[in-house]
Design an enzyme around this catalytic site. Structure first.
Site, PDB file in Angstrom:
ATOM      1  N   HIS A   3       7.744  19.318 -12.849  1.00 52.58           N
ATOM      2  CA  HIS A   3       8.640  18.001 -13.573  1.00 52.58           C
ATOM      3  C   HIS A   3       9.881  17.957 -12.632  1.00 52.58           C
ATOM      4  O   HIS A   3      10.232  16.698 -12.447  1.00 52.58           O
ATOM      5  CB  HIS A   3       8.847  18.543 -14.975  1.00 52.58           C
ATOM      6  CG  HIS A   3       9.693  17.515 -15.548  1.00 52.58           C
ATOM      7  ND1 HIS A   3       9.090  16.232 -15.892  1.00 52.58           N
ATOM      8  CD2 HIS A   3      10.875  17.667 -16.110  1.00 52.58           C
ATOM      9  CE1 HIS A   3       9.824  15.563 -16.333  1.00 52.58           C
ATOM     10  NE2 HIS A   3      11.039  16.200 -16.697  1.00 52.58           N
TER      11      HIS A   3
ATOM     12  N   ASN B 141       4.711  11.206 -18.545  1.00 55.76           N
ATOM     13  CA  ASN B 141       5.434  10.127 -17.360  1.00 55.76           C
ATOM     14  C   ASN B 141       3.889  10.049 -16.157  1.00 55.76           C
ATOM     15  O   ASN B 141       3.244  11.286 -16.076  1.00 55.76           O
ATOM     16  CB  ASN B 141       6.473  10.975 -16.698  1.00 55.76           C
ATOM     17  CG  ASN B 141       7.529  11.326 -17.667  1.00 55.76           C
ATOM     18  OD1 ASN B 141       8.060  10.427 -18.303  1.00 55.76           O
ATOM     19  ND2 ASN B 141       7.581  12.524 -18.009  1.00 55.76           N
TER      20      ASN B 141
ATOM     21  N   TYR C  16       6.829  15.276 -21.293  1.00 52.14           N
ATOM     22  CA  TYR C  16       6.211  15.005 -20.039  1.00 52.14           C
ATOM     23  C   TYR C  16       5.300  14.011 -19.939  1.00 52.14           C
ATOM     24  O   TYR C  16       4.135  14.040 -19.016  1.00 52.14           O
ATOM     25  CB  TYR C  16       5.466  16.293 -19.843  1.00 52.14           C
ATOM     26  CG  TYR C  16       6.372  17.388 -19.732  1.00 52.14           C
ATOM     27  CD1 TYR C  16       7.404  17.718 -18.719  1.00 52.14           C
ATOM     28  CD2 TYR C  16       6.174  18.574 -20.553  1.00 52.14           C
ATOM     29  CE1 TYR C  16       8.270  18.845 -18.577  1.00 52.14           C
ATOM     30  CE2 TYR C  16       7.243  19.573 -20.680  1.00 52.14           C
ATOM     31  CZ  TYR C  16       8.404  19.807 -19.594  1.00 52.14           C
ATOM     32  OH  TYR C  16       9.196  20.817 -19.617  1.00 52.14           O
TER      33      TYR C  16
ATOM     34  N   HIS D  78       0.946  -1.208   0.020  1.00 53.30           N
ATOM     35  CA  HIS D  78      -0.092  -0.050   0.126  1.00 53.30           C
ATOM     36  C   HIS D  78       0.858   1.142   0.080  1.00 53.30           C
ATOM     37  O   HIS D  78       1.737   1.501   0.820  1.00 53.30           O
ATOM     38  CB  HIS D  78      -1.057  -0.041   1.215  1.00 53.30           C
ATOM     39  CG  HIS D  78      -1.856   0.872   1.157  1.00 53.30           C
ATOM     40  ND1 HIS D  78      -2.445   1.736   2.401  1.00 53.30           N
ATOM     41  CD2 HIS D  78      -2.520   1.565   0.162  1.00 53.30           C
ATOM     42  CE1 HIS D  78      -3.047   2.539   1.868  1.00 53.30           C
ATOM     43  NE2 HIS D  78      -3.675   2.776   0.732  1.00 53.30           N
TER      44      HIS D  78
END
Length: 139
Positions: A106, A130, A128, A20
């Site tokens: 970022h 991701n 970007y 978790h």
């Protein structure tokens, strides 16, 4: 042979070991990966496989409770951003839970990605593309 969508043994192993709140990153071809973080490199050539293809297959086996994205993705890559949000909405319906979205710079994203269990490198060549996926529980 596995019957499910995810056939990659390295990714299957990482997902099976997630607890978790542990995290797993799916990144584009240019995301820097620290030497201390497990690298699972799927990139074959430009855009093969795509970021969204990898997200789709990984989330077919991973319980997700949160996703972290670079805020720059909203403006610099709106098509992939919107498609990712659509995938996460479908995942919420499939899992029967809400997935919290968090946006960071970022630079902060790169720092946080280094703390993940692994970074999966796709062949994606758009900016970007991701995401940090945070593991939930199935109960």
């Amino acid at each position: 042979m596995k019957k499910a969508a995810l056939l990659n043994s390295d990714i299957s192993s990482v997902i099976a070991r997630l607890g978790h709140t542990d995290s797993l990153v799916i990144g584009d071809a240019g995301l820097p990966i620290p030497e201390t973080t497990t690298r699972i490199d799927l990139a074959l050539t430009h855009n093969v496989p795509t970021f969204l293809q990898v997200v789709n297959v990984v989330t077919s086996e991973m319980q997700v409770e949160a996703a972290i994205l670079a805020e720059e993705m909203i403006e610099k890559n709106p098509a992939v951003h919107d498609a990712l949000l659509d995938q996460l909405k479908r995942l919420e319906q499939h899992q029967g839970n809400s997935i919290a979205l968090h946006y960071v710079s970022h630079e902060e994203f790169k720092t946080q990605s280094g703390k993940s269990r692994a970074i999966i490198r796709s062949g994606e060549c758009s900016p970007y593309a991701n995401v940090i996926l945070c593991a939930g529980v199935t109960f």
